[in-house]
Enzyme design. Structure first.
Site, PDB file in Angstrom:
ATOM      1  N   HIS A 146      37.971  55.534  23.919  1.00  0.00           N
ATOM      2  CA  HIS A 146      37.886  56.777  23.152  1.00  0.00           C
ATOM      3  C   HIS A 146      38.646  56.696  21.835  1.00  0.00           C
ATOM      4  O   HIS A 146      38.850  57.716  21.185  1.00  0.00           O
ATOM      5  CB  HIS A 146      38.429  57.958  23.958  1.00  0.00           C
ATOM      6  CG  HIS A 146      37.596  58.324  25.152  1.00  0.00           C
ATOM      7  ND1 HIS A 146      37.641  57.626  26.324  1.00  0.00           N
ATOM      8  CD2 HIS A 146      36.682  59.305  25.345  1.00  0.00           C
ATOM      9  CE1 HIS A 146      36.808  58.176  27.204  1.00  0.00           C
ATOM     10  NE2 HIS A 146      36.206  59.196  26.629  1.00  0.00           N
ATOM     11  N   PRO A 165      26.357  50.627  22.962  1.00  0.00           N
ATOM     12  CA  PRO A 165      25.022  50.352  23.502  1.00  0.00           C
ATOM     13  C   PRO A 165      23.925  50.386  22.424  1.00  0.00           C
ATOM     14  O   PRO A 165      22.846  49.857  22.636  1.00  0.00           O
ATOM     15  CB  PRO A 165      24.809  51.486  24.521  1.00  0.00           C
ATOM     16  CG  PRO A 165      26.190  51.879  24.934  1.00  0.00           C
ATOM     17  CD  PRO A 165      27.023  51.722  23.692  1.00  0.00           C
ATOM     18  N   PHE A 186      31.392  54.430  22.531  1.00  0.00           N
ATOM     19  CA  PHE A 186      30.114  54.718  23.188  1.00  0.00           C
ATOM     20  C   PHE A 186      28.934  54.509  22.243  1.00  0.00           C
ATOM     21  O   PHE A 186      27.788  54.766  22.604  1.00  0.00           O
ATOM     22  CB  PHE A 186      30.117  56.125  23.785  1.00  0.00           C
ATOM     23  CG  PHE A 186      31.260  56.340  24.743  1.00  0.00           C
ATOM     24  CD1 PHE A 186      31.708  55.293  25.538  1.00  0.00           C
ATOM     25  CD2 PHE A 186      31.903  57.555  24.835  1.00  0.00           C
ATOM     26  CE1 PHE A 186      32.776  55.460  26.411  1.00  0.00           C
ATOM     27  CE2 PHE A 186      32.969  57.734  25.710  1.00  0.00           C
ATOM     28  CZ  PHE A 186      33.404  56.687  26.501  1.00  0.00           C
ATOM     29  N   GLN A 241      28.892  59.889  20.786  1.00  0.00           N
ATOM     30  CA  GLN A 241      29.922  60.818  21.266  1.00  0.00           C
ATOM     31  C   GLN A 241      31.347  60.352  20.952  1.00  0.00           C
ATOM     32  O   GLN A 241      32.204  61.157  20.599  1.00  0.00           O
ATOM     33  CB  GLN A 241      29.751  61.053  22.756  1.00  0.00           C
ATOM     34  CG  GLN A 241      30.441  62.300  23.237  1.00  0.00           C
ATOM     35  CD  GLN A 241      29.864  62.793  24.537  1.00  0.00           C
ATOM     36  OE1 GLN A 241      30.180  62.265  25.607  1.00  0.00           O
ATOM     37  NE2 GLN A 241      29.004  63.779  24.478  1.00  0.00           N
ATOM     38  N   PHE A 242      31.591  59.076  21.098  1.00  0.00           N
ATOM     39  CA  PHE A 242      32.869  58.470  20.719  1.00  0.00           C
ATOM     40  C   PHE A 242      32.567  57.080  20.167  1.00  0.00           C
ATOM     41  O   PHE A 242      31.535  56.480  20.500  1.00  0.00           O
ATOM     42  CB  PHE A 242      33.793  58.296  21.937  1.00  0.00           C
ATOM     43  CG  PHE A 242      34.520  59.550  22.345  1.00  0.00           C
ATOM     44  CD1 PHE A 242      35.815  59.807  21.905  1.00  0.00           C
ATOM     45  CD2 PHE A 242      33.919  60.462  23.192  1.00  0.00           C
ATOM     46  CE1 PHE A 242      36.489  60.955  22.299  1.00  0.00           C
ATOM     47  CE2 PHE A 242      34.593  61.612  23.592  1.00  0.00           C
ATOM     48  CZ  PHE A 242      35.880  61.856  23.144  1.00  0.00           C
ATOM     49  N   LEU A 263      20.708  60.540  27.996  1.00  0.00           N
ATOM     50  CA  LEU A 263      21.997  59.902  27.732  1.00  0.00           C
ATOM     51  C   LEU A 263      21.817  58.392  27.498  1.00  0.00           C
ATOM     52  O   LEU A 263      21.916  57.597  28.445  1.00  0.00           O
ATOM     53  CB  LEU A 263      22.902  60.150  28.944  1.00  0.00           C
ATOM     54  CG  LEU A 263      24.405  60.254  28.729  1.00  0.00           C
ATOM     55  CD1 LEU A 263      25.103  60.617  30.025  1.00  0.00           C
ATOM     56  CD2 LEU A 263      24.990  59.031  28.095  1.00  0.00           C
ATOM     57  N   ALA A 264      21.511  58.013  26.270  1.00  0.00           N
ATOM     58  CA  ALA A 264      21.273  56.600  25.986  1.00  0.00           C
ATOM     59  C   ALA A 264      21.407  56.376  24.481  1.00  0.00           C
ATOM     60  O   ALA A 264      20.563  56.831  23.701  1.00  0.00           O
ATOM     61  CB  ALA A 264      19.891  56.181  26.465  1.00  0.00           C
ATOM     62  N   GLU A 265      22.454  55.678  24.083  1.00  0.00           N
ATOM     63  CA  GLU A 265      22.746  55.541  22.660  1.00  0.00           C
ATOM     64  C   GLU A 265      21.725  54.650  21.951  1.00  0.00           C
ATOM     65  O   GLU A 265      21.351  54.903  20.795  1.00  0.00           O
ATOM     66  CB  GLU A 265      24.160  55.000  22.461  1.00  0.00           C
ATOM     67  CG  GLU A 265      25.256  55.957  22.950  1.00  0.00           C
ATOM     68  CD  GLU A 265      25.420  55.993  24.468  1.00  0.00           C
ATOM     69  OE1 GLU A 265      24.864  55.115  25.158  1.00  0.00           O
ATOM     70  OE2 GLU A 265      26.111  56.907  24.974  1.00  0.00           O
TER      71      GLU A 265
HETATM   72  C1  LIG Z   1      27.951  54.695  27.095  1.00  0.00           C
HETATM   73  C2  LIG Z   1      28.584  56.037  27.189  1.00  0.00           C
HETATM   74  N1  LIG Z   1      28.108  57.063  26.459  1.00  0.00           N
HETATM   75  C3  LIG Z   1      28.700  58.261  26.489  1.00  0.00           C
HETATM   76  C4  LIG Z   1      29.808  58.480  27.262  1.00  0.00           C
HETATM   77  C5  LIG Z   1      30.518  59.827  27.241  1.00  0.00           C
HETATM   78  N2  LIG Z   1      30.358  60.495  28.525  1.00  0.00           N
HETATM   79  C6  LIG Z   1      31.311  60.406  29.484  1.00  0.00           C
HETATM   80  S1  LIG Z   1      30.844  61.114  30.903  1.00  0.00           S
HETATM   81  C7  LIG Z   1      29.368  61.595  30.255  1.00  0.00           C
HETATM   82  C8  LIG Z   1      28.380  62.314  31.123  1.00  0.00           C
HETATM   83  C9  LIG Z   1      27.967  61.477  32.272  1.00  0.00           C
HETATM   84  O1  LIG Z   1      27.166  62.202  33.133  1.00  0.00           O
HETATM   85  P1  LIG Z   1      26.765  61.637  34.558  1.00  0.00           P
HETATM   86  O2  LIG Z   1      26.317  60.234  34.468  1.00  0.00           O
HETATM   87  O3  LIG Z   1      25.820  62.608  35.144  1.00  0.00           O
HETATM   88  O4  LIG Z   1      28.122  61.626  35.390  1.00  0.00           O
HETATM   89  P2  LIG Z   1      29.089  62.850  35.727  1.00  0.00           P
HETATM   90  O5  LIG Z   1      30.098  62.919  34.635  1.00  0.00           O
HETATM   91  O6  LIG Z   1      28.281  64.081  35.857  1.00  0.00           O
HETATM   92  O7  LIG Z   1      29.756  62.466  36.998  1.00  0.00           O
HETATM   93  C10 LIG Z   1      29.271  61.200  28.932  1.00  0.00           C
HETATM   94  C11 LIG Z   1      28.129  61.497  28.055  1.00  0.00           C
HETATM   95  C12 LIG Z   1      30.272  57.389  28.018  1.00  0.00           C
HETATM   96  N3  LIG Z   1      31.339  57.495  28.819  1.00  0.00           N
HETATM   97  N4  LIG Z   1      29.666  56.183  27.960  1.00  0.00           N
END
Ligand SMILES: Cc1ncc(C[n+]2csc(CCOP(=O)(O)OP(=O)(O)O)c2C)c(N)n1
Ligand SMILES: [Mg+2]
Lengths: 363, 327
Positions: free
Chosen positions: B130, B90, B87, B83-84, B59-61
């Site tokens: 969003h 980064p 987001f 994803q949005f 998870l890293a843009e």
């Molecule tokens: C910079 C960024 N990229 C993508 C997202 C979209 N997004 C929201 S929650 C999520 C998953 C996050 O997972 P985690 O850190 O494990 O937390 P959890 O939701 O499981 O509590 C994503 C990809 C975001 N909010 N911010």
């Protein structure tokens, strides 16, 4: 000052009360005091009730969306309970309950998801930062707030929350490094609920654990059973004390599970198996401490009923608050962009006011 | 061959067809694998093409876009999903300092055939971060193509063209249009990058719009027609490169123009369009070019977004202001 590697290594996850509600043989950690465990149980009951109420309100269309911490409530409760009044909490979108348990009005916390405004409370009142949605970004703010306290010689500690997925973002790593270099009193608390939406932990990291990520920055890591509120109180409490004593930041990883979908908009059956969910159901954090407390003679039916009634009251408060429609104030759009409105914003506010007046006049 | 599908399905089909057509095409990002993306744009692709061709990343843009740069340098055509809109920020460093510049820095030795897909803009009742209209950041960065389809057929064609392009493309997908169903001819000639289109003929004034604002402009034209005014609607489609020829020919034909866009108006794409049209069509204009845009504010919360978004009424008010002799 460089850190010796042995002091940084996370050990095995700390468990003080097992899934059956029995005290484990771990004698390296003392069980938190009875009143603190009872208080934690009381908060857990409220926490669970808030989660379930909010989830129901989404289905009724009163909330746009709700990222539930159902299953993770022990983490929420402990994160709030180990902090003192002058400490800070930096929550994410999933940490509604932690913010409420720190004293923020539940309806205020839910304003973001209700859609009236981006945040519904004054961060300074209970020292709770606005809930962060852009992942890991708040961790650096936490370091700044902690360093400010440090510069002024105040004993405040900052509890900075994030998920397992967020540990992959660059900001997570920068925050750990900054905190370490400045010796900032921050506890980084990762709720590893095994998934980032659909993506399992194995796709985030092949490190021995997320707590190991502290080592490269000179930050000690700790692991803890995230469904054991006693262990969480013990580990997080020690981390807070250590930071307060000037010994710098710590990274705590809790192993837990998001029992519901990421949000109501998500379909978790697309990426995880029912039996995996069922296995975690057996480790439920609320039932676990309740079993222990009853067995130890620290909780009776009357007290449990009183806590349930208290939780019910909070749920009612949440329902009432969310069922109340707030008439949006158009000027809010323009009033808080800068300390003072620019001439351009004045012009735009006037245009909107004219439009709304014309609409009212039935044009 | 016509079929009724949504923009989301059209984008999915474009990815599928591209993966079939070219073994160097790769699709990756957050939740795009087994889940099929939070908007299901990549639905079924991992199952059909395997983990190597469509996969989830950590998870890293910045990591996603940075790795796409390397893959593109070394023989692949990555199509990444942010994803949005908000987001994607980064990854800003990778986008402006590397994606946009590598060709220029290497005097053309390195080209980056990569596509950054961004579900963007508002109107879906989304909470903060969003709903951003982030086109100006990309459009202001030389070296990037920036596209914004307004319907399923263009979404398909533009995504195919973007993947085929040897330059990096930012594809802005209006998420509020993902689920609108339309008659689509996927075998139709791909419109190509850099081509605007007149969506509705009209003689009195021209509405210039792109992405999510096109349906609003068309609706405004429909209402105006009932009131006896004939509005032409131009769909920009390609913000960069910009089709001066089509847009200016349209405006010259009516002599009046209103540019419609959701993004804040200050220093915006709408501002650029208004300036270009004013410069190029000055002698044909009966009135200054007007803009109807979002206010110069952070995107508002769900309960207030209707006040912010360009509406039919606001567009028609602007049209009324275009110095009509009979008024
Ligand atoms: C910079 C960024 N990229 C993508 C997202 C979209 N997004 C929201 S929650 C999520 C998953 C996050 O997972 P985690 O850190 O494990 O937390 P959890 O939701 O499981 O509590 C994503 C990809 C975001 N909010 N911010
Ligand atoms: Mg997670």
């Amino acid at each position: 000052m460089t850190a010796a590697i042995d002091a940084l290594l996370p050990g095995e996850p700390v468990v003080l009360i097992d899934a059956d509600g029995a005290r484990t043989p771990d004698d390296a950690h003392e069980l938190p005091a009875a009143d603190s465990l009872v208080q934690a149980y009381r908060s857990l009951v409220t926490a669970r009730r808030i989660n379930d109420q909010a989830y129901a309100l989404v289905r009724q269309g009163r909330l746009a969306v709700y990222p539930s911490s159902h299953g993770q409530e022990a983490c929420q409760v402990a994160a709030a309970q180990v902090l003192g009044e002058d400490d800070w909490l930096f929550p994410t979108y999933r940490d509604t309950v932690a913010a409420v348990l720190r004293g923020v009005d539940p309806v205020g916390v839910l304003v973001l998801l209700k859609g009236d405004w981006h945040s519904g409370y004054d961060p300074y009142e209970h020292k709770v930062a606005p809930q962060a949605t852009p992942l890991a970004t708040q961790l650096l703010h936490a370091v700044g707030v902690a360093h400010a306290a440090q510069l002024r010689g105040e004993p405040a500690v900052v509890m900075a929350l994030c998920g397992d997925g967020a540990t992959s973002e660059g900001d997570f790593h920068e925050a750990l490094n900054f905190a370490a270099v400045f010796g900032a009193p921050v506890v980084f608390f990762v709720q590893n609920n095994q998934y980032a939406i659909s993506v399992p932990l194995a796709r985030q990291s092949v490190a021995p654990s997320l707590a190991h990520k502290g080592i490269g920055y000179g930050i000690p890591g700790r692991r803890v059973d995230g469904n054991d509120v006693a262990a969480l109180l013990s580990v997080l409490g020690a981390a807070v004390q250590r930071a307060r004593d000037g010994e710098g930041p710590q990274l705590v990883e809790a192993h837990t599970y998001r029992m519901q979908a990421h949000t109501n908009a998500d379909d978790a059956t697309r990426y995880r198996a029912d039996d995996e969910v069922a296995a975690w159901e057996r480790r439920d954090p609320v039932r676990r401490i309740e079993t222990y407390l009853r067995g130890a003679g620290l909780l009776d039916d009357a007290t449990a009923a009183a806590f349930a009634a208290e939780a019910e009251q909070v749920a009612a408060q949440v329902r009432d608050g969310l069922n109340t429609d707030v008439t949006p104030r158009p000027d809010d759009l323009f009033d808080h962009v800068y300390a003072r409105r620019t001439p351009q914003l004045d012009e735009q506010a006037a245009l909107l006011a004219d439009e709304l007046a014309a609409e009212q006049a039935g044009e | 061959m016509n079929q009724k599908i949504t923009m989301a399905q059209a984008l999915n089909q474009a990815l599928r067809d591209a993966l079939h057509a070219d073994p160097t095409v790769l699709v990756f990002g957050e939740d795009v694998g087994p889940l099929g993306g939070v908007f299901r744009i990549t639905d079924g692709l991992t199952a059909e093409f395997g983990e190597d061709r469509c996969f989830d990343t950590p998870l890293a843009e910045s990591g996603i876009v940075g790795m796409a740069v390397g893959l593109a340098m070394n023989g692949f055509r990555p199509v990444v999903e942010m994803q949005f809109d908000a987001f994607a920020y980064p990854a800003f460093e990778q986008v402006v300092s590397h994606v946009a510049k590598l060709r220029n820095r290497t005097r053309g030795a390195v080209s980056l055939p990569l596509v950054i897909r961004v579900p963007y803009a508002g109107g879906i009742g989304g909470v903060e971060h969003h709903c951003d209209s982030s086109e100006a950041y990309y459009a202001h960065t030389p070296g990037l193509h920036v596209l914004a389809p307004s319907n399923a057929e263009d979404a398909y064609g533009l995504l195919r063209a973007a993947i085929a392009s040897d330059d990096p493309v930012v594809l802005l997908e209006p998420k509020k249009l993902y689920w609108s169903k339309e008659e689509v001819d996927l075998t139709a000639a791909v419109p190509g990058i850099g081509r605007a289109v007149v969506r509705r003929p009209g003689t009195d004034a021209t509405l210039v719009a792109y992405g999510p604002s096109v349906p609003t402009a068309l609706e405004a034209a429909e209402v105006a027609a009932q009131e006896g005014r004939s509005l032409q609607v131009v769909d920009v489609r390609s913000i960069v490169p910009f089709d001066d020829e089509t847009v200016c020919a349209a405006v010259r034909s009516t002599g009046r123009a209103v540019v419609v866009a959701e993004a804040a108006g200050f220093a915006s794409v709408a501002a650029e369009i208004a300036a270009r049209v004013s410069e190029r069509c000055f002698h044909h204009l009966h009135a200054p070019v007007r803009r109807v845009t979002g206010f110069d504010i952070p995107y508002p919360p769900p309960k207030l977004e209707h006040l912010h978004l360009p509406s039919v009424d606001r567009i028609l008010d602007a049209v009324d202001d275009l110095q009509w002799e009979d008024a």
